[in-house]
Design a protein around this motif. Structure first.
Motif, mmCIF file in Angstrom:
data_model
loop_
_atom_site.group_PDB
_atom_site.id
_atom_site.type_symbol
_atom_site.label_atom_id
_atom_site.label_comp_id
_atom_site.label_asym_id
_atom_site.label_seq_id
_atom_site.Cartn_x
_atom_site.Cartn_y
_atom_site.Cartn_z
ATOM 1 N N UNK A 183 42.441 29.421 23.032
ATOM 2 C CA UNK A 183 43.040 30.026 24.221
ATOM 3 C C UNK A 183 42.408 31.330 24.666
ATOM 4 N N UNK A 184 41.796 32.078 23.741
ATOM 5 C CA UNK A 184 41.150 33.330 24.140
ATOM 6 C C UNK A 184 40.073 33.048 25.197
ATOM 7 N N UNK A 185 39.269 32.022 24.929
ATOM 8 C CA UNK A 185 38.224 31.623 25.883
ATOM 9 C C UNK A 185 38.824 31.222 27.229
ATOM 10 N N UNK A 186 39.933 30.509 27.187
ATOM 11 C CA UNK A 186 40.579 30.083 28.432
ATOM 12 C C UNK A 186 41.010 31.281 29.269
ATOM 13 N N UNK A 187 41.604 32.272 28.627
ATOM 14 C CA UNK A 187 42.110 33.431 29.372
ATOM 15 C C UNK A 187 40.957 34.199 30.010
ATOM 16 N N UNK A 188 39.876 34.356 29.271
ATOM 17 C CA UNK A 188 38.729 35.090 29.828
ATOM 18 C C UNK A 188 38.029 34.275 30.911
ATOM 19 N N UNK A 189 38.244 32.947 30.864
ATOM 20 C CA UNK A 189 37.725 32.117 31.956
ATOM 21 C C UNK A 189 38.564 32.263 33.213
ATOM 22 N N UNK A 190 39.884 32.397 33.058
ATOM 23 C CA UNK A 190 40.792 32.290 34.205
ATOM 24 C C UNK A 190 41.293 33.586 34.809
ATOM 25 N N UNK A 191 41.577 34.594 33.973
ATOM 26 C CA UNK A 191 42.158 35.832 34.516
ATOM 27 C C UNK A 191 41.171 36.621 35.399
ATOM 28 N N UNK A 192 39.912 36.801 34.968
ATOM 29 C CA UNK A 192 39.007 37.594 35.825
ATOM 30 C C UNK A 192 38.828 37.028 37.244
ATOM 31 N N UNK A 193 38.641 35.704 37.424
ATOM 32 C CA UNK A 193 38.563 35.208 38.808
ATOM 33 C C UNK A 193 39.841 35.479 39.595
ATOM 34 N N UNK A 194 40.982 35.426 38.912
ATOM 35 C CA UNK A 194 42.238 35.694 39.625
ATOM 36 C C UNK A 194 42.298 37.160 40.049
ATOM 37 N N UNK A 195 41.761 38.057 39.239
ATOM 38 C CA UNK A 195 41.719 39.478 39.623
ATOM 39 C C UNK A 195 40.735 39.665 40.787
#
Ligand SMILES: Nc1ncnc2c1ncn2[C@@H]1O[C@H](COP(=O)(O)OP(=O)(O)O[C@H]2O[C@H](CO)[C@@H](O)[C@H](O)[C@H]2O)[C@@H](O)[C@H]1O
Ligand SMILES: OC[C@H]1O[C@H](O[C@H]2[C@H](O)[C@@H](O)[C@@H](O[C@H]3[C@H](O)[C@@H](O)[C@@H](O)O[C@@H]3CO)O[C@@H]2CO)[C@H](O)[C@@H](O)[C@@H]1O
Length: 611
Positions: free
Chosen positions: A102-114
């Motif tokens: 999940x760590x990889x998933x969060x770093x994949x998804x949160x930055x584009x949302x920001x």
């Protein structure tokens, strides 16, 4: 003890990098052949440091003023023009380029949302493989790691509105050569590389250099280096040295004076505990020893006094965050759930923000791994077909009338696969099939594989990291079991709900925040966090909840739950707004609320190429 704190310089520029105009832009900020060193390695060159500082400032200012001009020239009002914050995320994993979970998933998804909210966002992570889409920037820096000076290159690509920066050094590339699984941290699950402290020291130092030395011109709204007024978002123990180096190597020299660090805990179980004498490897002054100092009763990796990276990360950062509000409460509730850092976190305070999920990768309407795409209006027709495809794929009897239960996760004590295995005999006699997918501890892998020997027509255990199968299970199963002893947030239940697959979950961490009993799933109660044994009471909790779930199978009540699950917005949109509020409260110079941009937003929403 080594007194050398760091050394870096931009040694050689070849030009020609795809998305970074290094040659001209580095010249613009005066870094072309500049050598900037700190005490010890070469003579201290304070003039260069000051020059670097003012050059970076000027370049950053210029990029924003160019943007403002565009705005004046009549661009639509709702465009992101140099507003927002400069965000630098640092992590050992960044999906889809690297991921063990999940760590990889969060770093994949949160930055584009920001980025979609109007902020400038960069991730810095290791280059573990020859990623097809990331180019050599030709920017080379020297970093003091332990007692050696290492040359490090930066690779880069720009995806979904985010600058993805990859730190290139043999300690990452030569060890891993791949995107996923546990080789990121060690040769096999449960075994760490001996030099992990040096590897992650290097990552932290490189991340501090990236905003200064990389002159990124990927977007017309933001250009030039990120500069000094940035917020670093450090993730998990691997990045805990960053706030320390920020103070000792930069702020002590007047650089990054307004920068701040938010430290995000994705899993308190992994803290980075090492021998106390290893402090000398970290190139930090003695006064930092107390932040790392830690005594526990365990013999691993050495008996007695230790250094604890996560403890230092928590103490030295400006804000501590974790991935769900309920987990935040659990972390301060006591020694057991705070894993001996509860007292520290009670002092600093902690904010819980629930994770979002990647709604592009996990979208039943477009998912490339499943035979038949669907949405909330077609789910009841599609799911039986997808179940049959799943049963056929894993070699179980193909019969759409049999309820199928799935499990996906790393096979560590956290995930409770051992409790699940112990519970199977209590419900497998019913009309049901179970499919378990996971990798991790060898003994746990053997347990799940043994299930299909015991119940050949009823159970499958696949000890592989298999993304297509993860998607097929998420789509084709009726229920998803999440029997975690603890779960900071959990993404499996989010993915499941989006696919109309009902979670049956333990009542811990983010599972409490995201699954509503009887409405979007079934709760089992919380489990014993003692990992060495399987608590018989927890086995019974699983069996009882499975029986409750099976009782609604095929009824209107289940249909309602499926609709409830699928009609939720589980994307990063809401979480990104909460992150924005938290980061704005750090008051970094120049930070403004983001404006959802008409141009950046589509970029952030565009699909990620497979690395
Ligand atoms: N064998 C396999 N094959 C294919 N895919 C597999 C797989 N095993 C796991 N995965 C994938 O890995 C991810 C797991 O994510 P989780 O958030 O559920 O757990 P994890 O414990 O790794 O993350 C930690 O960090 C995240 C992020 O903050 C928290 O949500 C979580 O609670 C915390 O423990 C999912 O995308 C899943 O599909
Ligand atoms: O994304 C999944 C998780 O990835 C990270 O966890 C890794 C952890 O940080 C590493 O240290 C390592 O953990 C091993 C540990 O070091 C070792 O002593 C032994 O206990 O085995 C552990 C497992 O191999 O690997 C972890 C990934 O497997 C991240 O920190 C977590 O938040 C994520 O959940």
């Amino acid at each position: 003890m080594a007194t050398v704190t760091a050394s870096y310089f931009v040694s050689h520029i070849h030009g020609g990098a795809a998305s970074v105009d290094s040659k001209s832009n580095l010249a613009q900020i005066g870094l072309r052949t500049q050598t900037v060193t700190h005490n010890g390695l070469r003579s201290v060159n304070k003039v260069d440091m000051l020059q670097l500082k003012s050059n970076v400032k000027a370049a950053a200012k210029k990029s924003r003023s160019m943007v403002k001009k565009t705005e004046k020239e009549g661009a639509p009002a709702k465009i992101v023009c140099g507003s927002g914050m400069n965000l630098v995320f640092i992590s050992a994993e960044v999906g889809p380029w690297s991921k063990t979970g999940g760590l990889g998933d969060v770093l994949g998804g949160l930055p584009p949302a920001m980025a979609a909210n109007g902020h400038r966002a960069m991730t810095v992570s290791p280059r573990y493989d020859q990623y097809r889409d990331a180019w050599d920037t030709s920017v080379v820096v020297e970093i003091q790691v332990g007692d050696r000076v290492e040359k490090v290159r930066f690779f880069h690509c720009y995806k979904r509105g985010v600058d993805r920066v990859f730190v290139d050094h043999p300690v990452f590339l030569e060890k891993v050569w791949g995107k996923t699984k546990s080789k990121i941290y060690g040769p096999t699950a449960g075994t760490d590389y001996q030099d992990n402290q040096l590897r992650f020291s290097l990552l932290c130092q490189a991340a501090l250099l990236a905003p200064l030395v990389l002159n990124l011109n990927s977007s017309k709204y933001f250009s030039g280096p990120y500069g000094e007024d940035v917020i670093f978002i450090a993730n998990d123990w691997h990045t805990a040295l960053l706030p320390c180096y920020l103070k000792t190597m930069y702020q002590s020299r007047g650089i990054y004076m307004h920068a701040k660090v938010a430290f995000c805990i994705h899993n308190i179980a992994y803290q980075g505990r090492f021998a106390f004498s290893d402090f000398d490897l970290l190139n930090l002054p003695d006064e930092y020893k107390s932040s790392f100092d830690f005594v526990d009763g365990y013999a691993k990796p050495v008996k007695g006094r230790k250094i604890n990276w996560m403890k230092a990360g928590i103490l030295e950062s400006d804000r501590v965050v974790t991935v769900s509000p309920y987990y935040a409460q659990e972390l301060v509730s006591g020694v057991e759930k705070g894993v001996e850092l509860d007292n520290i976190i009670r002092k600093t305070g902690i904010t819980g923000i629930v994770n979002g999920m990647d709604t592009q990768e996990w979208n039943p309407a477009t998912d490339k791994y499943i035979d038949c795409n669907y949405d909330i209006t077609t789910v009841m027709d599609a799911k039986p077909l997808l179940k049959e495809a799943l049963q056929a794929a894993v070699g179980l009897p193909v019969d759409r009338s049999i309820p199928v239960i799935g499990f996906i996760g790393r096979l560590e004590e956290q995930k409770g696969s051992d409790i699940l295995v112990a519970a199977v005999s209590k419900f497998i006699g019913r009309n049901v099939q179970i499919i378990i997918l996971g990798t991790g501890k060898k003994s746990f892998e053997q347990q799940i594989e043994q299930l299909e020997v015991s119940y050949p027509d009823k159970a499958r255990g696949v000890a592989k990291f298999n993304v297509p199968l993860a998607h097929m299970i998420t789509a084709g199963a009726d229920f998803m079991l999440v029997p975690s002893r603890f779960e900071p947030c959990g993404l499996i239940q989010l993915h499941a709900m989006r696919y109309g697959t009902i979670p049956i979950c333990a009542s811990t961490g983010g599972l409490v925040d995201t699954v509503k009993e009887g409405y979007t799933g079934f709760h089992m109660g919380d489990f014993n966090v003692e990992c060495a044994t399987v608590d018989p009471a927890d086995v019974l909790k699983i069996a009882a909840a499975v029986n409750r779930a099976l009782a609604v199978y095929g009824t209107l009540a289940l249909k309602e739950m499926i609709k409830n699950c699928m009609s939720q917005d589980l994307s990063w949109k809401g979480p990104a707004k909460n992150w924005e509020l938290l980061l704005l409260s750090l008051g970094v110079a120049g930070s403004e609320p983001g404006i959802e941009g008409e141009e950046i937003a589509p970029l952030a929403k565009e699909n990620v190429a497979t690395p």
